[in-house]
Design an enzyme around this catalytic site. Sequence first.
Site, PDB file in Angstrom:
ATOM      1  N   CYS A   1      -2.165  -2.465   8.076  1.00 42.59           N
ATOM      2  CA  CYS A   1      -1.785  -3.237   6.634  1.00 42.59           C
ATOM      3  C   CYS A   1      -0.768  -4.056   6.696  1.00 42.59           C
ATOM      4  O   CYS A   1      -0.443  -5.616   6.952  1.00 42.59           O
ATOM      5  CB  CYS A   1      -1.916  -2.490   5.316  1.00 42.59           C
ATOM      6  SG  CYS A   1      -3.555  -1.373   5.128  1.00 42.59           S
TER       7      CYS A   1
ATOM      8  N   ASP B   1       1.166  -1.180  -0.072  1.00 44.44           N
ATOM      9  CA  ASP B   1      -0.207  -0.016   0.514  1.00 44.44           C
ATOM     10  C   ASP B   1       0.944   1.590   0.145  1.00 44.44           C
ATOM     11  O   ASP B   1       0.403   2.176   0.650  1.00 44.44           O
ATOM     12  CB  ASP B   1      -1.011  -0.272   1.338  1.00 44.44           C
ATOM     13  CG  ASP B   1      -2.028  -1.100   1.134  1.00 44.44           C
ATOM     14  OD1 ASP B   1      -2.084  -2.011   0.272  1.00 44.44           O
ATOM     15  OD2 ASP B   1      -2.975  -1.739   2.555  1.00 44.44           O
TER      16      ASP B   1
ATOM     17  N   LYS C   1      -6.628  -4.683  -2.981  1.00 43.53           N
ATOM     18  CA  LYS C   1      -7.587  -5.543  -1.716  1.00 43.53           C
ATOM     19  C   LYS C   1      -8.276  -4.742  -1.216  1.00 43.53           C
ATOM     20  O   LYS C   1      -8.634  -3.367  -1.218  1.00 43.53           O
ATOM     21  CB  LYS C   1      -6.331  -6.056  -0.936  1.00 43.53           C
ATOM     22  CG  LYS C   1      -5.669  -4.941   0.063  1.00 43.53           C
ATOM     23  CD  LYS C   1      -4.366  -5.317   0.437  1.00 43.53           C
ATOM     24  CE  LYS C   1      -3.664  -4.423   1.266  1.00 43.53           C
ATOM     25  NZ  LYS C   1      -4.323  -3.767   3.006  1.00 43.53           N
TER      26      LYS C   1
END
Length: 180
Positions: free
Chosen positions: A109, A14, A76
């Site tokens: 994350c 990310d 995602k």
Amino acid sequence: MLMDAARSSLLIVDVQENLGPVMAEPRQVYRNCTMLLRAAARLAVPVTISEQYPKGLGPTMGELLAEAPAGVVMEKLHFSCAAEPAILTRLRGFDRPQVVVAGIEAHVCVLQSALGLKAAGFEVFVVADACSSRIVGNHQMALSRMAAAGVAVVSTEMAVFEWLHVAGTPAFKDMIKLIK
């Protein structure tokens, strides 16, 4: 337990255009993720890059995409890459027991991905200086929690030099230029 290029894959979590700039020390994260991507390319380490809800957080930072192989970016919605079936299937498909993880945010994350991958049976290495959070304390707590759970906390140079394994090779000569 050393990282081995022949047994590793790289997961960048990310590092996206609308998320990266608000992290503590974003340039360090971009620089170190780029170094990991270059080392992975040079040493044939497979790469996966996740993007959390790219419609809202934007695509992966362009400088990282410039170093990434084609077809490695996966969208995602779960915070954990290990909870995202397509990503977990991809990582298992490499048939490499080690996953080297970098990205943002360390306490969300990255943490959930690392712990989930460890629970899924992988040897997990989190690259501390290629991760960040908006708040430095959250980054530090995430690293402590991951280490306590058996995730190896490493640096970018640890990953690169362990992947290289030996000096004097053409790969070493290429990578040492990036490190200096």
